[in-house]
Design a protein around this motif. Structure first.
Motif, PDB file in Angstrom:
ATOM      1  N   GLY A  15       0.800  -1.227   0.000  1.00 51.52           N
ATOM      2  CA  GLY A  15       0.000   0.000   0.000  1.00 51.52           C
ATOM      3  C   GLY A  15       0.830   1.273   0.000  1.00 51.52           C
ATOM      4  N   LEU A  16       2.081   1.186  -0.474  1.00 53.52           N
ATOM      5  CA  LEU A  16       2.964   2.351  -0.476  1.00 53.52           C
ATOM      6  C   LEU A  16       3.015   3.055  -1.824  1.00 53.52           C
ATOM      7  N   GLU A  17       2.512   2.412  -2.857  1.00 52.45           N
ATOM      8  CA  GLU A  17       2.583   2.983  -4.189  1.00 52.45           C
ATOM      9  C   GLU A  17       1.421   3.948  -4.398  1.00 52.45           C
ATOM     10  N   LYS A  18       1.742   5.086  -4.948  1.00 55.82           N
ATOM     11  CA  LYS A  18       0.711   6.090  -5.193  1.00 55.82           C
ATOM     12  C   LYS A  18      -0.091   5.711  -6.433  1.00 55.82           C
ATOM     13  N   LYS A  19      -1.391   5.791  -6.331  1.00 48.72           N
ATOM     14  CA  LYS A  19      -2.270   5.491  -7.462  1.00 48.72           C
ATOM     15  C   LYS A  19      -2.137   6.579  -8.521  1.00 48.72           C
ATOM     16  N   LYS A  20      -2.153   6.176  -9.767  1.00 52.21           N
ATOM     17  CA  LYS A  20      -2.103   7.131 -10.863  1.00 52.21           C
ATOM     18  C   LYS A  20      -3.508   7.658 -11.115  1.00 52.21           C
ATOM     19  N   THR A  21      -3.596   8.936 -11.439  1.00 53.90           N
ATOM     20  CA  THR A  21      -4.895   9.535 -11.717  1.00 53.90           C
ATOM     21  C   THR A  21      -5.167   9.643 -13.212  1.00 53.90           C
ATOM     22  N   LEU A  22      -4.119   9.529 -14.019  1.00 57.29           N
ATOM     23  CA  LEU A  22      -4.259   9.596 -15.470  1.00 57.29           C
ATOM     24  C   LEU A  22      -3.414   8.522 -16.119  1.00 57.29           C
ATOM     25  N   LEU A  59     -10.203  21.762 -17.224  1.00 53.89           N
ATOM     26  CA  LEU A  59     -10.669  22.859 -16.381  1.00 53.89           C
ATOM     27  C   LEU A  59     -12.190  22.915 -16.332  1.00 53.89           C
ATOM     28  N   HIS A  60     -12.841  22.714 -17.456  1.00 54.41           N
ATOM     29  CA  HIS A  60     -14.299  22.726 -17.492  1.00 54.41           C
ATOM     30  C   HIS A  60     -14.871  21.597 -16.632  1.00 54.41           C
ATOM     31  N   GLN A  61     -14.321  20.416 -16.796  1.00 56.16           N
ATOM     32  CA  GLN A  61     -14.797  19.256 -16.029  1.00 56.16           C
ATOM     33  C   GLN A  61     -14.562  19.468 -14.531  1.00 56.16           C
ATOM     34  N   TYR A  62     -13.408  19.990 -14.176  1.00 56.15           N
ATOM     35  CA  TYR A  62     -13.052  20.195 -12.768  1.00 56.15           C
ATOM     36  C   TYR A  62     -13.845  21.341 -12.139  1.00 56.15           C
ATOM     37  N   LYS A  63     -13.782  22.485 -12.751  1.00 49.52           N
ATOM     38  CA  LYS A  63     -14.292  23.704 -12.133  1.00 49.52           C
ATOM     39  C   LYS A  63     -15.803  23.867 -12.287  1.00 49.52           C
ATOM     40  N   PHE A  64     -16.321  23.613 -13.470  1.00 48.39           N
ATOM     41  CA  PHE A  64     -17.720  23.913 -13.739  1.00 48.39           C
ATOM     42  C   PHE A  64     -18.638  22.699 -13.624  1.00 48.39           C
ATOM     43  N   LEU A  65     -18.102  21.504 -13.894  1.00 46.98           N
ATOM     44  CA  LEU A  65     -18.906  20.293 -13.694  1.00 46.98           C
ATOM     45  C   LEU A  65     -18.631  19.670 -12.329  1.00 46.98           C
ATOM     46  N   GLN A  66     -17.797  20.338 -11.538  1.00 47.71           N
ATOM     47  CA  GLN A  66     -17.528  20.014 -10.138  1.00 47.71           C
ATOM     48  C   GLN A  66     -16.976  18.599  -9.937  1.00 47.71           C
ATOM     49  N   ASP A  67     -16.096  18.186 -10.839  1.00 48.23           N
ATOM     50  CA  ASP A  67     -15.432  16.882 -10.706  1.00 48.23           C
ATOM     51  C   ASP A  67     -14.192  17.080  -9.839  1.00 48.23           C
ATOM     52  N   VAL A  68     -14.409  17.170  -8.542  1.00 48.83           N
ATOM     53  CA  VAL A  68     -13.371  17.521  -7.574  1.00 48.83           C
ATOM     54  C   VAL A  68     -12.197  16.544  -7.601  1.00 48.83           C
ATOM     55  N   ALA A  69     -12.441  15.302  -7.947  1.00 49.92           N
ATOM     56  CA  ALA A  69     -11.368  14.305  -7.990  1.00 49.92           C
ATOM     57  C   ALA A  69     -10.262  14.699  -8.968  1.00 49.92           C
ATOM     58  N   LEU A  70     -10.577  15.526  -9.955  1.00 51.61           N
ATOM     59  CA  LEU A  70      -9.571  15.938 -10.931  1.00 51.61           C
ATOM     60  C   LEU A  70      -8.495  16.843 -10.340  1.00 51.61           C
ATOM     61  N   ALA A  71      -8.690  17.324  -9.127  1.00 48.94           N
ATOM     62  CA  ALA A  71      -7.649  18.123  -8.469  1.00 48.94           C
ATOM     63  C   ALA A  71      -6.390  17.281  -8.256  1.00 48.94           C
ATOM     64  N   GLN A  72      -6.538  15.974  -8.209  1.00 52.72           N
ATOM     65  CA  GLN A  72      -5.396  15.078  -8.004  1.00 52.72           C
ATOM     66  C   GLN A  72      -4.457  15.048  -9.209  1.00 52.72           C
ATOM     67  N   VAL A  73      -4.984  15.349 -10.385  1.00 51.55           N
ATOM     68  CA  VAL A  73      -4.211  15.201 -11.625  1.00 51.55           C
ATOM     69  C   VAL A  73      -2.902  15.980 -11.586  1.00 51.55           C
ATOM     70  N   PHE A  74      -2.928  17.221 -11.072  1.00 54.05           N
ATOM     71  CA  PHE A  74      -1.744  18.066 -11.084  1.00 54.05           C
ATOM     72  C   PHE A  74      -1.158  18.292  -9.690  1.00 54.05           C
ATOM     73  N   ALA A  75      -1.556  17.466  -8.725  1.00 54.18           N
ATOM     74  CA  ALA A  75      -1.113  17.661  -7.336  1.00 54.18           C
ATOM     75  C   ALA A  75       0.409  17.600  -7.212  1.00 54.18           C
ATOM     76  N   ASP A  76       1.049  16.630  -7.832  1.00 50.47           N
ATOM     77  CA  ASP A  76       2.508  16.493  -7.714  1.00 50.47           C
ATOM     78  C   ASP A  76       3.238  17.681  -8.334  1.00 50.47           C
ATOM     79  N   GLU A  77       2.802  18.101  -9.535  1.00 46.81           N
ATOM     80  CA  GLU A  77       3.452  19.229 -10.207  1.00 46.81           C
ATOM     81  C   GLU A  77       3.270  20.513  -9.406  1.00 46.81           C
ATOM     82  N   LEU A  78       2.093  20.694  -8.870  1.00 50.53           N
ATOM     83  CA  LEU A  78       1.838  21.892  -8.067  1.00 50.53           C
ATOM     84  C   LEU A  78       2.678  21.868  -6.790  1.00 50.53           C
ATOM     85  N   ARG A  79       2.742  20.725  -6.139  1.00 55.23           N
ATOM     86  CA  ARG A  79       3.540  20.592  -4.914  1.00 55.23           C
ATOM     87  C   ARG A  79       5.002  20.918  -5.172  1.00 55.23           C
TER      88      ARG A  79
END
Length: 196
Positions: A15-22, A59-79
């Protein structure tokens, strides 16, 4: 979108491997920009990705269709775009817009990136920047004020927003922070839109 193929490893077993979002094909659709600029009231800005068709869809799917799970897609790059000791200030939504959308898209991106932040700013109008022309954006009155009781120290603050188009939003926020005593205001945006 295709299902993500995962190969079993010892990390996944424990359980140490990070799941891929894309999947790899989908992640290749996003074009890295790494645009860095220095300015006046906004001392510097770093934008990570180009605003192209793939990013527009995300961005449309995340922000306007409220698919909050998509915030994970760029979490590593943002961090990775922050150091460990930065004071991060997300660009806020107007409370009325936040209630309608049900989540703060910028704060959710930072939460997924596991970056602590402080909320020093309040948005003062309900106008939607995406619905305004470049000229209308540039002519807008200040969009922000300090949160009541907020204390701004003479340090560097790092603003975070989802998209940089004309820079009006970030410059307005930087102005409020500098007038309150910030020594320097920098910014990171996930996306950079080049207006023609």
């Amino acid at each position: 979108m295709k299902p993500i193929k995962e190969i079993a490893s010892w990390q996944s077993f424990f359980g140490l491997e990070k799941k891929k979002t894309l999947c790899e094909d989908c992640s290749k659709r996003f074009v890295r920009a790494d645009i860095k600029e220095e300015g006046d009231v906004l001392d510097s800005v770093h934008s990570l990705y180009e605003y192209d068709d793939a990013m527009r869809d995300w961005l449309h799917q995340y922000k306007f269709l409220q698919d909050v799970a998509l915030a994970q897609v760029f979490a590593d790059e943002l961090r990775r775009s922050f150091s460990n000791n930065e004071t991060i200030v997300p660009i806020p939504m107007h409370p009325e817009r936040a209630r309608l959308r049900t989540f703060s898209h910028v704060e959710t991106l930072l939460d997924e990136a596991k970056r602590p932040y402080i909320q020093l700013l309040e948005k003062t109008n309900t106008g939607v920047m995406g619905e305004k022309s470049k000229q209308e954006r540039l002519e807008m009155e200040n969009l922000f004020e300090l949160v009541p009781g907020a204390v701004v120290h003479p340090i560097t603050y790092r603003l975070v927003d989802d998209i940089y188009t004309t820079g009006t939003t970030l410059r307005h926020a930087a102005t409020v922070l500098k007038q309150a005593g910030a020594a320097r205001v920098e910014a990171v945006t996930l996306i950079r839109s080049i207006q023609k």
